[in-house]
Scaffold this motif. Sequence first.
Motif, short mmCIF file in Angstrom:
data_model
loop_
_atom_site.label_atom_id
_atom_site.label_comp_id
_atom_site.label_asym_id
_atom_site.label_seq_id
_atom_site.Cartn_x
_atom_site.Cartn_y
_atom_site.Cartn_z
N LEU A 1 186.37 106.29 65.10
CA LEU A 1 187.01 105.20 65.85
C LEU A 1 188.02 104.44 65.02
N SER A 2 188.12 104.76 63.74
CA SER A 2 189.10 104.08 62.88
C SER A 2 190.50 104.61 63.19
N PRO A 3 191.54 103.87 62.78
CA PRO A 3 192.91 104.34 63.03
C PRO A 3 193.18 105.69 62.38
N VAL A 4 194.09 106.44 62.96
CA VAL A 4 194.46 107.75 62.41
C VAL A 4 195.09 107.58 61.04
N ARG A 5 194.72 108.44 60.08
CA ARG A 5 195.32 108.41 58.76
C ARG A 5 195.35 109.83 58.20
N ARG A 6 196.23 110.04 57.24
CA ARG A 6 196.28 111.34 56.59
C ARG A 6 195.06 111.51 55.69
N ALA A 7 194.41 112.67 55.82
CA ALA A 7 193.20 112.90 55.03
C ALA A 7 193.54 113.30 53.60
N VAL A 8 194.59 114.11 53.43
CA VAL A 8 194.94 114.65 52.12
C VAL A 8 196.39 114.29 51.81
N LEU A 9 196.60 113.51 50.73
CA LEU A 9 197.94 113.12 50.35
C LEU A 9 198.54 114.07 49.31
N LEU A 10 197.67 114.76 48.55
CA LEU A 10 198.16 115.72 47.56
C LEU A 10 198.82 116.89 48.28
N TYR A 11 200.01 117.28 47.83
CA TYR A 11 200.80 118.34 48.47
C TYR A 11 201.05 118.03 49.95
N GLU A 12 201.32 116.78 50.23
CA GLU A 12 201.50 116.36 51.63
C GLU A 12 202.57 117.22 52.30
N GLY A 13 202.25 117.68 53.51
CA GLY A 13 203.17 118.54 54.24
C GLY A 13 202.91 120.02 54.04
N HIS A 14 202.00 120.36 53.11
CA HIS A 14 201.71 121.77 52.82
C HIS A 14 200.21 122.06 52.88
N ASN A 15 199.50 121.30 53.70
CA ASN A 15 198.05 121.49 53.86
C ASN A 15 197.75 121.92 55.29
N GLU A 16 196.85 122.89 55.44
CA GLU A 16 196.56 123.41 56.78
C GLU A 16 195.15 124.01 56.85
N TYR A 17 194.76 124.41 58.05
CA TYR A 17 193.48 125.09 58.32
C TYR A 17 192.26 124.27 57.88
N PRO A 18 192.09 123.03 58.33
CA PRO A 18 190.93 122.24 57.91
C PRO A 18 189.63 122.69 58.56
N ASP A 19 188.52 122.56 57.84
CA ASP A 19 187.20 122.88 58.40
C ASP A 19 186.15 122.00 57.74
N TYR A 20 185.35 121.32 58.55
CA TYR A 20 184.29 120.45 58.04
C TYR A 20 183.11 121.26 57.52
N SER A 21 182.48 120.77 56.46
CA SER A 21 181.25 121.38 55.96
C SER A 21 180.12 121.08 56.95
N LEU A 49 184.86 113.51 51.64
CA LEU A 49 185.18 112.42 52.56
C LEU A 49 184.50 111.12 52.14
N GLU A 50 183.54 111.19 51.21
CA GLU A 50 182.87 109.99 50.72
C GLU A 50 183.61 109.36 49.55
N THR A 51 184.13 110.19 48.63
CA THR A 51 184.77 109.67 47.42
C THR A 51 186.28 109.86 47.41
N GLY A 52 186.80 110.77 48.23
CA GLY A 52 188.22 111.07 48.22
C GLY A 52 188.61 112.06 47.13
#
Length: 238
Positions: A1-21, A49-52
Amino acid sequence: LSPVRRAVLLYEGHNEYPDYSPDGKLLAYISSPSMPTNRPRRVLGILSLETGQIRELNPNLVAFGFPRWAPDGRAISVEGIEPENRVGGIYRVDVQTAAVTPIVQIKKGMRVFSHRWSEDGKAVFYTLGDQTEKACSIFVHNFETGEENKLSGAPDNAHDIDISPDGQWLVLMNREGKRTIRIMSTSGGDSREIYSFEQEGNQVMTPAWSADGRYIYFSKLQKFPGAMMDLYRVSVDG
């Protein structure tokens, strides 16, 4: 329910195919930090997702993607190609050591379109066809026996699949022409159509089950000039 934010800032724009553990605490994804090049370097990222904190794995594969967590959380499977003999298939990557173990290896000219683990981790469901993408079949790899068996009753254009949270059902979707979303049992048998829509092109629009198993989520390409993707859901009851 929190506002949308980028999950991964490293290599921003070149990250894809996410999958939760399985426990929801980690996010696996693929990064191409050397983009744009003809043969970009790829890494398998794991975000806490807990420590970043981010860990990067470098499995000995080329052109790998579509990571999927194993149910025990100890490995991630990817669709990729071995660098030495250029054999393609589905590979298990150890999340601690990045060691690569083949699960399914395919013949030249064939292609894996999609794969999912069974709920108990004893099998992998995958779709296999030729490079033309015209037809494909659903197969089941049994870890206990090492056998590959074609799933009976599956349509010959089920390119993309997902497995229900209870492990009892598959959702299927084709990649060309009119898109049709179907549901069938993981043990085989007839499939049931729940929704279809007209769509130009062959964009990958992988369907996904909701966590409660009541809905199927899918993306849909708007008509030009927008060319944007919208997210929809449809009840599994149709």
